[in-house]
Design a protein around this motif. Structure first.
Motif, PDB file in Angstrom:
ATOM      1  N   MET A 199       0.852  -1.167   0.000  1.00  0.00           N
ATOM      2  CA  MET A 199       0.000   0.000   0.000  1.00  0.00           C
ATOM      3  C   MET A 199       0.902   1.235   0.000  1.00  0.00           C
ATOM      4  SD  MET A 199      -2.879   1.488   2.633  1.00  0.00           S
ATOM      5  CE  MET A 199      -3.693  -0.007   2.969  1.00  0.00           C
ATOM      6  N   GLY A 200       0.542   2.261  -0.769  1.00  0.00           N
ATOM      7  CA  GLY A 200       1.330   3.486  -0.871  1.00  0.00           C
ATOM      8  C   GLY A 200       1.202   4.354   0.371  1.00  0.00           C
ATOM      9  N   VAL A 201       2.069   5.311   0.461  1.00  0.00           N
ATOM     10  CA  VAL A 201       2.066   6.245   1.584  1.00  0.00           C
ATOM     11  C   VAL A 201       0.899   7.222   1.408  1.00  0.00           C
ATOM     12  CG1 VAL A 201       3.366   8.066   2.721  1.00  0.00           C
ATOM     13  CG2 VAL A 201       4.553   6.050   1.848  1.00  0.00           C
ATOM     14  N   MET A 202       0.142   7.386   2.466  1.00  0.00           N
ATOM     15  CA  MET A 202      -0.977   8.329   2.425  1.00  0.00           C
ATOM     16  C   MET A 202      -0.448   9.753   2.550  1.00  0.00           C
ATOM     17  SD  MET A 202      -3.727   6.536   2.084  1.00  0.00           S
ATOM     18  CE  MET A 202      -5.020   7.659   2.550  1.00  0.00           C
ATOM     19  N   THR A 203      -1.028  10.619   1.804  1.00  0.00           N
ATOM     20  CA  THR A 203      -0.649  12.024   1.899  1.00  0.00           C
ATOM     21  C   THR A 203      -1.857  12.824   2.354  1.00  0.00           C
ATOM     22  OG1 THR A 203      -1.174  12.430  -0.427  1.00  0.00           O
ATOM     23  CG2 THR A 203       1.108  11.841   0.092  1.00  0.00           C
ATOM     24  N   SER A 204      -1.585  13.923   2.993  1.00  0.00           N
ATOM     25  CA  SER A 204      -2.661  14.770   3.484  1.00  0.00           C
ATOM     26  C   SER A 204      -3.169  15.677   2.364  1.00  0.00           C
ATOM     27  CB  SER A 204      -2.152  15.629   4.646  1.00  0.00           C
ATOM     28  OG  SER A 204      -1.261  16.621   4.160  1.00  0.00           O
ATOM     29  N   LEU A 205      -4.295  16.295   2.615  1.00  0.00           N
ATOM     30  CA  LEU A 205      -4.834  17.260   1.658  1.00  0.00           C
ATOM     31  C   LEU A 205      -3.855  18.410   1.468  1.00  0.00           C
ATOM     32  CD1 LEU A 205      -7.037  18.250  -0.212  1.00  0.00           C
ATOM     33  CD2 LEU A 205      -8.217  19.212   1.789  1.00  0.00           C
ATOM     34  N   ALA A 206      -3.194  18.841   2.537  1.00  0.00           N
ATOM     35  CA  ALA A 206      -2.191  19.909   2.405  1.00  0.00           C
ATOM     36  C   ALA A 206      -1.064  19.460   1.484  1.00  0.00           C
ATOM     37  CB  ALA A 206      -1.640  20.300   3.779  1.00  0.00           C
ATOM     38  N   ASP A 207      -0.587  18.225   1.649  1.00  0.00           N
ATOM     39  CA  ASP A 207       0.477  17.709   0.783  1.00  0.00           C
ATOM     40  C   ASP A 207       0.043  17.695  -0.678  1.00  0.00           C
ATOM     41  OD1 ASP A 207       2.027  17.150   3.081  1.00  0.00           O
ATOM     42  OD2 ASP A 207       1.350  15.062   3.152  1.00  0.00           O
ATOM     43  N   ARG A 208      -1.153  17.195  -0.928  1.00  0.00           N
ATOM     44  CA  ARG A 208      -1.651  17.107  -2.308  1.00  0.00           C
ATOM     45  C   ARG A 208      -1.877  18.495  -2.906  1.00  0.00           C
ATOM     46  NH1 ARG A 208      -4.711  13.372   0.439  1.00  0.00           N
ATOM     47  NH2 ARG A 208      -6.666  14.485   0.069  1.00  0.00           N
ATOM     48  N   THR A 209      -2.345  19.418  -2.094  1.00  0.00           N
ATOM     49  CA  THR A 209      -2.559  20.788  -2.573  1.00  0.00           C
ATOM     50  C   THR A 209      -1.233  21.438  -2.942  1.00  0.00           C
ATOM     51  OG1 THR A 209      -4.553  20.996  -1.222  1.00  0.00           O
ATOM     52  CG2 THR A 209      -3.513  23.051  -1.957  1.00  0.00           C
ATOM     53  N   ILE A 210      -0.227  21.263  -2.104  1.00  0.00           N
ATOM     54  CA  ILE A 210       1.093  21.837  -2.373  1.00  0.00           C
ATOM     55  C   ILE A 210       1.697  21.204  -3.622  1.00  0.00           C
ATOM     56  CG2 ILE A 210       3.454  22.045  -1.476  1.00  0.00           C
ATOM     57  CD1 ILE A 210       2.070  22.325   1.361  1.00  0.00           C
ATOM     58  N   ALA A 211       1.540  19.901  -3.784  1.00  0.00           N
ATOM     59  CA  ALA A 211       2.036  19.235  -4.992  1.00  0.00           C
ATOM     60  C   ALA A 211       1.327  19.765  -6.235  1.00  0.00           C
ATOM     61  CB  ALA A 211       1.866  17.722  -4.875  1.00  0.00           C
ATOM     62  N   ALA A 212       0.030  19.997  -6.132  1.00  0.00           N
ATOM     63  CA  ALA A 212      -0.721  20.545  -7.267  1.00  0.00           C
ATOM     64  C   ALA A 212      -0.303  21.981  -7.564  1.00  0.00           C
ATOM     65  CB  ALA A 212      -2.226  20.459  -6.990  1.00  0.00           C
ATOM     66  N   LEU A 213      -0.005  22.763  -6.521  1.00  0.00           N
ATOM     67  CA  LEU A 213       0.515  24.119  -6.733  1.00  0.00           C
ATOM     68  C   LEU A 213       1.824  24.076  -7.506  1.00  0.00           C
ATOM     69  CD1 LEU A 213      -0.213  25.821  -3.294  1.00  0.00           C
ATOM     70  CD2 LEU A 213      -1.033  26.619  -5.530  1.00  0.00           C
ATOM     71  N   ARG A 214       2.705  23.149  -7.146  1.00  0.00           N
ATOM     72  CA  ARG A 214       3.984  23.001  -7.852  1.00  0.00           C
ATOM     73  C   ARG A 214       3.741  22.633  -9.319  1.00  0.00           C
ATOM     74  NH1 ARG A 214       8.374  24.991  -8.601  1.00  0.00           N
ATOM     75  NH2 ARG A 214       8.791  24.952  -6.376  1.00  0.00           N
ATOM     76  N   ALA A 215       2.877  21.660  -9.559  1.00  0.00           N
ATOM     77  CA  ALA A 215       2.603  21.233 -10.936  1.00  0.00           C
ATOM     78  C   ALA A 215       2.023  22.385 -11.754  1.00  0.00           C
ATOM     79  CB  ALA A 215       1.662  20.031 -10.932  1.00  0.00           C
ATOM     80  N   GLU A 216       1.102  23.114 -11.168  1.00  0.00           N
ATOM     81  CA  GLU A 216       0.481  24.248 -11.876  1.00  0.00           C
ATOM     82  C   GLU A 216       1.514  25.325 -12.158  1.00  0.00           C
ATOM     83  OE1 GLU A 216      -2.470  26.143 -13.926  1.00  0.00           O
ATOM     84  OE2 GLU A 216      -2.479  24.110 -13.133  1.00  0.00           O
ATOM     85  N   HIS A 217       2.362  25.626 -11.182  1.00  0.00           N
ATOM     86  CA  HIS A 217       3.419  26.619 -11.390  1.00  0.00           C
ATOM     87  C   HIS A 217       4.328  26.179 -12.538  1.00  0.00           C
ATOM     88  CE1 HIS A 217       6.746  29.362 -10.783  1.00  0.00           C
ATOM     89  NE2 HIS A 217       7.520  28.298 -10.832  1.00  0.00           N
ATOM     90  N   ASP A 218       4.774  24.945 -12.499  1.00  0.00           N
ATOM     91  CA  ASP A 218       5.704  24.467 -13.526  1.00  0.00           C
ATOM     92  C   ASP A 218       5.083  24.520 -14.916  1.00  0.00           C
ATOM     93  OD1 ASP A 218       7.529  24.024 -11.483  1.00  0.00           O
ATOM     94  OD2 ASP A 218       7.293  21.840 -11.492  1.00  0.00           O
ATOM     95  N   THR A 219       3.817  24.132 -15.033  1.00  0.00           N
ATOM     96  CA  THR A 219       3.134  24.159 -16.321  1.00  0.00           C
ATOM     97  C   THR A 219       2.973  25.588 -16.839  1.00  0.00           C
ATOM     98  OG1 THR A 219       1.944  22.125 -15.802  1.00  0.00           O
ATOM     99  CG2 THR A 219       0.987  23.535 -17.515  1.00  0.00           C
ATOM    100  N   THR A 220       2.496  26.467 -15.983  1.00  0.00           N
ATOM    101  CA  THR A 220       2.272  27.854 -16.404  1.00  0.00           C
ATOM    102  C   THR A 220       3.584  28.553 -16.733  1.00  0.00           C
ATOM    103  OG1 THR A 220       0.252  27.938 -15.087  1.00  0.00           O
ATOM    104  CG2 THR A 220       1.189  30.049 -15.762  1.00  0.00           C
ATOM    105  N   THR A 221       4.605  28.301 -15.936  1.00  0.00           N
ATOM    106  CA  THR A 221       5.916  28.910 -16.184  1.00  0.00           C
ATOM    107  C   THR A 221       6.494  28.444 -17.515  1.00  0.00           C
ATOM    108  OG1 THR A 221       6.395  29.225 -13.851  1.00  0.00           O
ATOM    109  CG2 THR A 221       8.284  29.095 -15.305  1.00  0.00           C
ATOM    110  N   ALA A 222       6.369  27.162 -17.811  1.00  0.00           N
ATOM    111  CA  ALA A 222       6.893  26.635 -19.074  1.00  0.00           C
ATOM    112  C   ALA A 222       6.244  27.335 -20.266  1.00  0.00           C
ATOM    113  CB  ALA A 222       6.680  25.131 -19.149  1.00  0.00           C
ATOM    114  N   ILE A 223       4.961  27.600 -20.170  1.00  0.00           N
ATOM    115  CA  ILE A 223       4.268  28.299 -21.255  1.00  0.00           C
ATOM    116  C   ILE A 223       4.665  29.768 -21.271  1.00  0.00           C
ATOM    117  CG2 ILE A 223       2.013  29.058 -22.113  1.00  0.00           C
ATOM    118  CD1 ILE A 223       0.952  26.345 -20.930  1.00  0.00           C
ATOM    119  N   ALA A 224       4.616  30.425 -20.128  1.00  0.00           N
ATOM    120  CA  ALA A 224       4.901  31.866 -20.056  1.00  0.00           C
ATOM    121  C   ALA A 224       6.309  32.178 -20.550  1.00  0.00           C
ATOM    122  CB  ALA A 224       4.717  32.368 -18.627  1.00  0.00           C
ATOM    123  N   ASP A 225       7.279  31.331 -20.191  1.00  0.00           N
ATOM    124  CA  ASP A 225       8.662  31.578 -20.606  1.00  0.00           C
ATOM    125  C   ASP A 225       8.831  31.567 -22.124  1.00  0.00           C
ATOM    126  OD1 ASP A 225       9.780  32.027 -18.116  1.00  0.00           O
ATOM    127  OD2 ASP A 225      10.449  29.957 -17.843  1.00  0.00           O
ATOM    128  N   GLY A 226       7.966  30.856 -22.818  1.00  0.00           N
ATOM    129  CA  GLY A 226       8.089  30.763 -24.267  1.00  0.00           C
ATOM    130  C   GLY A 226       7.275  31.776 -25.050  1.00  0.00           C
TER     131      GLY A 226
END
Length: 171
Positions: free
Chosen positions: A1-28
């Motif tokens: 069974m995988g490690v459980m993550t909290s809602l805060a952990d998942r939210t922070i991970a989603a913030l990182r993913a969103e930042h990386d995606t938006t930055t990749a587009i904006a930079d170009g």
């Protein structure tokens, strides 16, 4: 069974993913694309980046106040931030977004697990303190909505699947 993550952990991970995606587009983006229409009515792509960048700066201040690393900003803080961002050139708005949003996301990421679960953030519009998950979730909502506004400026079909992907990451 995988490690459980909290809602805060998942939210922070989603913030990182969103930042990386938006930055990749904006930079170009070219100057013409930055000054062109976004998915937000009446806003250029640079206007959206300005909104996200100023929001990152304001959100970081709130997080820092909760952490005790800065004093509460003056009453006119938000307006002074918005005024400064509005006065920037489109290229400065893009670069400022990339830098300020990266700083905000990193500040969430370095929170120790106990702080992620126990920190309370006082915001003027909420009747009670917010958890890191809720506070970060407000920022995530803003990031997803306006990240889509940037994505559709270069790919009209970009918005639909992106919202589903974020929902899947946060759970």
């Amino acid at each position: 069974m995988g490690v459980m993550t909290s809602l805060a952990d998942r939210t922070i991970a989603a913030l990182r993913a969103e930042h990386d995606t938006t930055t990749a587009i904006a930079d170009g983006l070219s100057d013409a694309q930055l000054s062109g229409p976004s998915g937000a009515a009446d806003w250029t792509v640079a206007d959206v980046l300005s909104h996200l960048g100023s929001g990152a700066e304001i959100t970081l201040a709130g997080l820092q106040v909760a952490l005790g690393t800065r004093e509460a900003p003056a009453e006119d803080f938000n307006q002074s931030v918005w005024d400064r961002w509005i006065a920037m050139s489109p290229g400065q708005q893009r670069d400022g977004f990339v830098a300020h949003d990266a700083t905000l996301v990193a500040a969430f990421e370095v929170l120790e697990q106990t702080r992620r679960e126990s920190l309370e953030l006082h915001v003027g519009f909420a009747p009670a303190p917010l958890s890191v998950a809720t506070f970060g979730g407000l920022r995530l909502n803003e990031s997803v909505q306006h990240g889509r506004d940037i994505r559709v400026s270069v790919d009209a079909a970009a918005g639909d699947g992106q919202r589903r992907a974020v929902r899947a990451r946060v759970g």
